[in-house]
Write an enzyme that holds these catalytic residues in place. Structure first.
Site, PDB file in Angstrom:
ATOM      1  N   HIS A 234      -8.947   5.833  12.014  1.00 49.34           N
ATOM      2  CA  HIS A 234     -10.118   6.107  12.846  1.00 49.34           C
ATOM      3  C   HIS A 234     -10.960   7.152  12.118  1.00 49.34           C
ATOM      4  CE1 HIS A 234     -12.708   7.149  16.167  1.00 49.34           C
ATOM      5  NE2 HIS A 234     -12.233   6.114  16.814  1.00 49.34           N
ATOM      6  N   HIS A 352      -4.664   5.218  12.863  1.00 50.35           N
ATOM      7  CA  HIS A 352      -5.038   4.926  14.244  1.00 50.35           C
ATOM      8  C   HIS A 352      -4.460   3.617  14.764  1.00 50.35           C
ATOM      9  CE1 HIS A 352      -7.481   4.956  17.848  1.00 50.35           C
ATOM     10  NE2 HIS A 352      -8.104   3.832  17.502  1.00 50.35           N
ATOM     11  N   ARG A 387      -9.713  -4.071  12.620  1.00 46.46           N
ATOM     12  CA  ARG A 387      -9.956  -4.395  14.028  1.00 46.46           C
ATOM     13  C   ARG A 387     -11.315  -3.867  14.494  1.00 46.46           C
ATOM     14  NH1 ARG A 387      -9.239  -1.378  18.717  1.00 46.46           N
ATOM     15  NH2 ARG A 387      -8.364   0.274  17.440  1.00 46.46           N
TER      16      ARG A 387
HETATM   17  C1  SIN Z   1     -12.458   4.834  20.158  1.00 47.95           C
HETATM   18  O1  SIN Z   1     -12.703   5.074  21.331  1.00 47.95           O
HETATM   19  O2  SIN Z   1     -13.166   5.208  19.231  1.00 47.95           O
HETATM   20  C2  SIN Z   1     -11.242   4.058  19.831  1.00 47.95           C
HETATM   21  C3  SIN Z   1     -11.303   2.745  20.459  1.00 47.95           C
HETATM   22  C4  SIN Z   1     -10.442   1.786  19.713  1.00 47.95           C
HETATM   23  O3  SIN Z   1      -9.615   2.177  18.909  1.00 47.95           O
HETATM   24  O4  SIN Z   1     -10.641   0.586  19.922  1.00 47.95           O
END
Ligand code: SIN
Length: 535
Positions: A234, A352, A387
């Site tokens: 992330h 993440h 993803r």
């Molecule tokens: C986020 O809220 O940035 C994460 C959402 C996700 O991992 O799909």
């Protein structure tokens, strides 16, 4: 392992997040005797940490269509999604959200009686429904746990191995109970909903339960995994003070589970800045700060290296009412002494999401009869090499429900008494060694020598042993996942999605539609095979 106690069910669900509880509720409603096994508290998995929301096209936003959602998912997946799986799963999203709301989940309202929508990286429209501002996962988990009040849920119980018959069909699950006693849950169907393996890395948004147990268990049971090299980082995880260092922003890497700063903050206008206050996403991608997450995470990493900085900054000062719209992020910032209303938020990427997993069809069936998988543990073909944001809760809802229906439809034959004993001895390396090796060599920016060195470090620390408790079972899973990710990442000599090789920096069309599948050989070692998908 001796089998101290013994119980029976029609379906054993391992894991109590969105996919597991959805499946358990549906299977129970269909009349099956369901037992849910979860190694910690019922809400200790990664679902409750999800912030952004559920990506879904309900049809009430002019101009947005399921076809556009499919197109965005395929683009983010960088040529490795299974288009049929993408279309099939996304098409069922609206009905899945309707069922979830009927189970009590409350989403944030928007204008005109519609649900509020936000936008995240890679989405061409505002289509992400959310709850509690940025507490969507917590609300989903709350509603499902409340709905599951009547189910048999064994908390503190650790799945050890699938029990199989002489044909290799699953006939139950070997378990350690909450007192550490071994037992067997006999059942013709076992559904893995155990989440991913973020804990392979020192710094992750995942809770401590995300140790890849389900994938390891499935591989040992003869299943196949794929796309494991695609570990999604992330882009924006709060970079906070290292308590051992004096300063708020420390040169020491922040370790353990880190607070997420949802992409929706950028979706609603925040921008990334470097230490000098310069925007750096413009020119990198047409969507700039809202590019797919692999692009943003790589750009942040590059900028950190170029400028010698420990973190970048997310400037959300222009957003109105930050504390109300993003209460979870606001609280995490305030706990770290940061005021996002007045100053940019220090952020770095962190591990993440596991884009790959146990190979299943879109109904959760693995290649081992009686073994099913849904949610992050599974690889349906929805995510490909990267993803799309907020497609994960949706996949858990849709495929969790479908897996329950598949178990009902398959009605696997109950094969009592023909069980083969699972092999108790497995390769085990200390978790700290595995995490150090993976973090150093298999994060964003990998190369051949680094991956080989990480593999050597893990092998040098590996012994063969019999795990006797939860920590040992998790360490065995992390050891196996470390070996598997390194093997696949070494084999894929290109950069695609969230697999970024500095020695092969370009996407190579030879690898388009080619997944790397992992199975175990007779010695328990991961073997990589190329799987060609028809375009
Ligand atoms: C986020 O809220 O940035 C994460 C959402 C996700 O991992 O799909």
């Amino acid at each position: 392992m001796s089998t101290g106690w013994d119980a029976a069910a029609d379906l054993v669900v391992v894991g109590s997040g969105v996919a597991g509880l959805t499946a358990a509720l549906d299977a129970s409603a269909a009349g099956l005797r369901v037992v849910v096994v979860t190694k910690d508290a019922v809400d200790s998995g990664s679902t409750r940490w999800a912030q952004g929301g559920v990506a879904v096209v309900v049809g009430d936003i002019p101009g947005d269509t399921v076809a556009a959602h499919v197109a965005d998912t395929l683009t983010a997946g960088a040529g490795l999604c299974d288009p049929d799986a993408v279309a099939s799963i996304l098409r069922d999203g609206p009905a899945a959200v309707v069922r979830l709301r009927a189970r009590g989940a409350v989403f944030d309202p928007g204008p005109g009686g519609r649900l509020a929508r936000t936008r995240e990286g890679g989405h061409s429209a505002f289509r992400v429904v959310h709850a509690g501002g940025d507490a969507t996962g917590a609300e989903v988990e709350r509603a499902l746990v409340a709905a599951a009040g009547g189910l048999a849920v064994l908390t503190g119980h650790v799945a050890v191995d699938a029990v199989r018959d002489v044909r290799g069909h699953v006939t139950g699950l070997a378990v350690l109970d909450d007192a550490g006693n071994p037992g067997v849950l006999r059942a013709p169907a076992v559904l893995l909903a155990t989440g991913g393996y973020g804990q392979l890395y020192s710094s992750t948004t995942n809770p401590e339960t995300s140790t890849g147990d389900g994938i390891a268990l499935a591989l040992r049971a003869g299943a196949t995994a794929a796309d494991l090299e695609f570990v999604q980082f992330h882009p924006t995880v709060l970079y906070v003070e290292d308590p051992l260092a004096g300063s708020r922003i420390s040169a020491a890497p922040a370790i353990g589970q880190r607070p997420l700063v949802t992409e929706a903050v950028r979706g609603e206008g925040a921008v990334l800045l470097d230490r000098a206050g310069t925007r750096f996403m413009e020119g990198v991608h047409p969507l700039a700060d809202l590019a797919p997450r692999d692009v943003v995470a790589a750009a942040i990493t590059r900028r950190m290296i170029e400028t010698g900085a420990d973190c970048m900054y997310l400037d959300a000062r222009t957003l109105g009412d930050f504390a109300r719209r993003f209460p979870t992020v606001f609280a995490a910032c305030r706990a770290a002494g940061i005021d996002p209303v007045r100053e940019p938020i220090p952020v770095t990427p962190a591990a993440h999401y596991s884009c790959g997993g146990v190979v299943t069809d879109v109904h959760g069936r693995t290649r081992v009869p009686g073994l099913y998988a849904a949610g992050e543990v599974a690889r349906t073909g929805l995510h490909g090499a990267n993803r799309l944001a907020s497609n994960s809760l949706l996949e858990g809802l849709v495929v969790g429900a479908r897996a329950a229906a598949a178990v009902v439809a398959d009605r696997p034959a109950f094969r009592d008494g023909a069980a083969l004993a699972p092999s108790p001895a497995v390769p085990l390396a200390p978790r700290a060694v595995v995490q150090r090796a993976m973090t150093g060599a298999a994060s964003i920016g990998r190369d051949g020598p680094g991956l080989a060195g990480a593999s050597d470090a893990i092998e040098a620390a590996t012994t063969v042993g019999v795990p006797v408790d939860r920590a040992g079972i998790e360490d065995a899973a992390l050891t196996l996942l470390g070996r598997a990710v390194l093997a696949a990442a070494g084999e894929r000599t290109e950069s695609r999605g969230c697999h970024l090789r500095t020695d092969f920096p370009d996407r190579d069309d030879v690898w388009q539609r080619r997944s790397l599948e992992i199975a175990l050989d007779a010695t328990g070692r991961p073997v990589v095979q190329t799987k060609e998908y028809v375009a």
